[in-house]
Scaffold this motif. Sequence first.
Motif, PDB file in Angstrom:
ATOM      1  N   LEU A  51      44.408  12.758   8.787  1.00 26.99           N
ATOM      2  CA  LEU A  51      45.600  13.027   7.981  1.00 26.99           C
ATOM      3  C   LEU A  51      46.213  14.394   8.288  1.00 26.99           C
ATOM      4  N   ALA A  52      45.405  15.349   8.709  1.00 28.98           N
ATOM      5  CA  ALA A  52      45.934  16.691   8.991  1.00 28.98           C
ATOM      6  C   ALA A  52      46.928  16.667  10.160  1.00 28.98           C
ATOM      7  N   HIS A  53      46.800  15.683  11.066  1.00 30.86           N
ATOM      8  CA  HIS A  53      47.699  15.594  12.218  1.00 30.86           C
ATOM      9  C   HIS A  53      48.870  14.636  11.986  1.00 30.86           C
ATOM     10  N   ALA A  54      48.920  14.026  10.795  1.00 32.33           N
ATOM     11  CA  ALA A  54      49.946  13.010  10.528  1.00 32.33           C
ATOM     12  C   ALA A  54      51.000  13.520   9.561  1.00 32.33           C
ATOM     13  N   ARG A  55      51.458  14.747   9.796  1.00 33.50           N
ATOM     14  CA  ARG A  55      52.511  15.293   8.950  1.00 33.50           C
ATOM     15  C   ARG A  55      53.835  14.584   9.240  1.00 33.50           C
ATOM     16  N   GLU A  56      54.721  14.605   8.245  1.00 31.47           N
ATOM     17  CA  GLU A  56      56.017  13.938   8.405  1.00 31.47           C
ATOM     18  C   GLU A  56      56.790  14.576   9.567  1.00 31.47           C
ATOM     19  N   GLY A  57      57.336  13.735  10.447  1.00 32.50           N
ATOM     20  CA  GLY A  57      58.073  14.203  11.615  1.00 32.50           C
ATOM     21  C   GLY A  57      57.235  14.326  12.863  1.00 32.50           C
ATOM     22  N   THR A  58      55.922  14.083  12.787  1.00 34.40           N
ATOM     23  CA  THR A  58      55.058  14.169  13.973  1.00 34.40           C
ATOM     24  C   THR A  58      55.401  13.048  14.957  1.00 34.40           C
ATOM     25  N   PRO A  59      55.581  13.334  16.261  1.00 35.16           N
ATOM     26  CA  PRO A  59      55.911  12.280  17.245  1.00 35.16           C
ATOM     27  C   PRO A  59      54.774  11.277  17.375  1.00 35.16           C
ATOM     28  N   LEU A  60      55.138  10.042  17.720  1.00 35.17           N
ATOM     29  CA  LEU A  60      54.179   8.966  17.930  1.00 35.17           C
ATOM     30  C   LEU A  60      54.265   8.480  19.373  1.00 35.17           C
ATOM     31  N   TYR A  61      53.102   8.172  19.973  1.00 34.08           N
ATOM     32  CA  TYR A  61      53.041   7.719  21.369  1.00 34.08           C
ATOM     33  C   TYR A  61      52.269   6.403  21.428  1.00 34.08           C
ATOM     34  N   ALA A  62      52.796   5.465  22.208  1.00 36.49           N
ATOM     35  CA  ALA A  62      52.100   4.215  22.512  1.00 36.49           C
ATOM     36  C   ALA A  62      51.626   4.272  23.955  1.00 36.49           C
ATOM     37  N   CYS A  63      50.400   3.800  24.218  1.00 39.39           N
ATOM     38  CA  CYS A  63      49.798   3.913  25.543  1.00 39.39           C
ATOM     39  C   CYS A  63      49.262   2.554  26.001  1.00 39.39           C
ATOM     40  N   ALA A  64      49.359   2.326  27.307  1.00 39.18           N
ATOM     41  CA  ALA A  64      48.730   1.157  27.896  1.00 39.18           C
ATOM     42  C   ALA A  64      47.230   1.428  28.020  1.00 39.18           C
ATOM     43  N   LEU A  65      46.432   0.389  27.836  1.00 41.56           N
ATOM     44  CA  LEU A  65      44.969   0.525  27.876  1.00 41.56           C
ATOM     45  C   LEU A  65      44.486   1.600  26.909  1.00 41.56           C
ATOM     46  N   LYS A  66      45.198   1.726  25.819  1.00 41.20           N
ATOM     47  CA  LYS A  66      44.847   2.606  24.710  1.00 41.20           C
ATOM     48  C   LYS A  66      45.080   4.085  24.986  1.00 41.20           C
ATOM     49  N   VAL A  67      44.868   4.558  26.257  1.00 42.34           N
ATOM     50  CA  VAL A  67      44.886   6.012  26.469  1.00 42.34           C
ATOM     51  C   VAL A  67      45.729   6.452  27.669  1.00 42.34           C
ATOM     52  N   VAL A  68      46.281   5.523  28.501  1.00 42.81           N
ATOM     53  CA  VAL A  68      47.020   5.938  29.701  1.00 42.81           C
ATOM     54  C   VAL A  68      48.429   5.342  29.655  1.00 42.81           C
ATOM     55  N   TRP A  69      49.305   5.927  30.535  1.00 41.99           N
ATOM     56  CA  TRP A  69      50.696   5.504  30.623  1.00 41.99           C
ATOM     57  C   TRP A  69      51.359   5.470  29.227  1.00 41.99           C
ATOM     58  N   CYS A  70      51.511   6.643  28.670  1.00 39.07           N
ATOM     59  CA  CYS A  70      51.994   6.768  27.285  1.00 39.07           C
ATOM     60  C   CYS A  70      53.488   7.070  27.265  1.00 39.07           C
ATOM     61  N   ARG A  71      54.131   6.673  26.163  1.00 35.62           N
ATOM     62  CA  ARG A  71      55.547   6.981  25.955  1.00 35.62           C
ATOM     63  C   ARG A  71      55.774   7.229  24.458  1.00 35.62           C
ATOM     64  N   THR A 104      56.915  -2.174  18.937  1.00 37.12           N
ATOM     65  CA  THR A 104      55.894  -1.127  18.890  1.00 37.12           C
ATOM     66  C   THR A 104      54.986  -1.290  17.678  1.00 37.12           C
ATOM     67  N   ALA A 105      55.522  -1.879  16.593  1.00 41.74           N
ATOM     68  CA  ALA A 105      54.715  -2.044  15.382  1.00 41.74           C
ATOM     69  C   ALA A 105      53.549  -2.986  15.600  1.00 41.74           C
ATOM     70  N   ARG A 106      53.589  -3.774  16.712  1.00 38.95           N
ATOM     71  CA  ARG A 106      52.492  -4.708  16.980  1.00 38.95           C
ATOM     72  C   ARG A 106      51.373  -4.071  17.819  1.00 38.95           C
ATOM     73  N   GLU A 107      51.528  -2.812  18.179  1.00 40.24           N
ATOM     74  CA  GLU A 107      50.479  -2.111  18.911  1.00 40.24           C
ATOM     75  C   GLU A 107      49.232  -1.972  18.050  1.00 40.24           C
ATOM     76  N   GLY A 108      48.082  -1.933  18.700  1.00 39.37           N
ATOM     77  CA  GLY A 108      46.829  -1.778  17.962  1.00 39.37           C
ATOM     78  C   GLY A 108      46.692  -0.405  17.339  1.00 39.37           C
ATOM     79  N   LEU A 109      47.163   0.624  18.099  1.00 42.26           N
ATOM     80  CA  LEU A 109      47.120   1.977  17.562  1.00 42.26           C
ATOM     81  C   LEU A 109      48.167   2.826  18.271  1.00 42.26           C
ATOM     82  N   LEU A 110      48.558   3.903  17.625  1.00 38.59           N
ATOM     83  CA  LEU A 110      49.497   4.879  18.167  1.00 38.59           C
ATOM     84  C   LEU A 110      48.850   6.246  18.074  1.00 38.59           C
TER      85      LEU A 110
END
Length: 366
Positions: A293-313, A351-357
């Motif tokens: 929760l400490a890293h999820a402040r309002e306005g924090t950017p969100l990234y989606a990645c392939a294979l969970k950790v690579v090729w992020c946008r 993007t809402a269907r991603e497993g995690l961001l």
Amino acid sequence: MNQQVANRLNSLAVSAYKLMGSVLLALILVGLLSFLSVQGFFLSNTRWVSPTILSPTDPSVLQLNAQAAQQESERDALQAKRRDVANRLQEAERVLAAERSFQQRFVVALKGEKTSRDRLARRLSTLRQEYLRAGGEIAESNRAYSSLARTRTGALYGAKLMEREEVLTLNHHLAQMAQSNLSLAQETVDLDMRLDTLKREREGLTAAENGLGRDDAPEGLTTDTLLLEREYTLSVLEQARAEAQRKSLEADLRALDDSLRRFDQLLRVVHGSPYLKAVEQNLTVAFVPYENLAHAREGTPLYACALKVVWCREVGVVGPVLEGEVSQQHPIRQYHLRGVMVELQLRDAPTAREGLLHLGRPPLML
């Protein structure tokens, strides 16, 4: 020759099997290393959220909406009951005020009646004394005049100097004088009776005044004052009933207020739930464990990645935190976590269907 070909084919098959085994082993090792790497990464990483879409037809949303409606209905019923109890409490307080006022005015009226009887008794006593004195003088004068008139009339009538008619007329006047003496005596008796009645009334009022609120029976009570005291006693009993009712209603009112406060707290929690916010329209939210929760402040950017950790946008930003605790399974590891929901502001719906961001930056960027 045929034997050489067979040996060569056997050699090729063995080499192929060895190559295939090496490739499979390499793939297994890569998969195992990837799995262990991902597991190790998420073992210590606290910069991720798990998105989900809440719709009005979601069973959790429907169940919570029904629960909220039921709680609000029960709260409205309690509120109506509280209004009824408050009205009855006000009525009991009005009865108390009226009975206290009656008792105070009763005591004042009783004193006033006793004072009035005392004043009237003194006036009648004075009048009786004057009446007795004047009556005695009138009776004495009447007796003297009657005796003199009878003696004089007998002498004149015997000397033939007065007619019989004049004698009868004089006797009639003397009889009227005797009647006036009787009337004076009757008036004296009436005054005595009125004085005795006033004395009894005054003693009864005094006894009633001294006996208010006591169990013993003071001397001097009369039937009239006893009936008056009965009205006072009925008022005291009504006041006691009203006081007991007021205490009971005040306790009921406090209990209802406590219940309403608990209902209000419960409804605040229910209405603050992210599931209830999705009643009117779809809501894109994300589960955030408490340690993230400490890293999820309002306005924090969100990234989606392939294979969970690579090729992020970058795909959006974190919105406001929603009230209420939720529990959800870890998207990678098979156990449940406690946390909260946050709204997401995403650039595209898939993007809402991603497993995690990931929060703040791509996971492999230091």
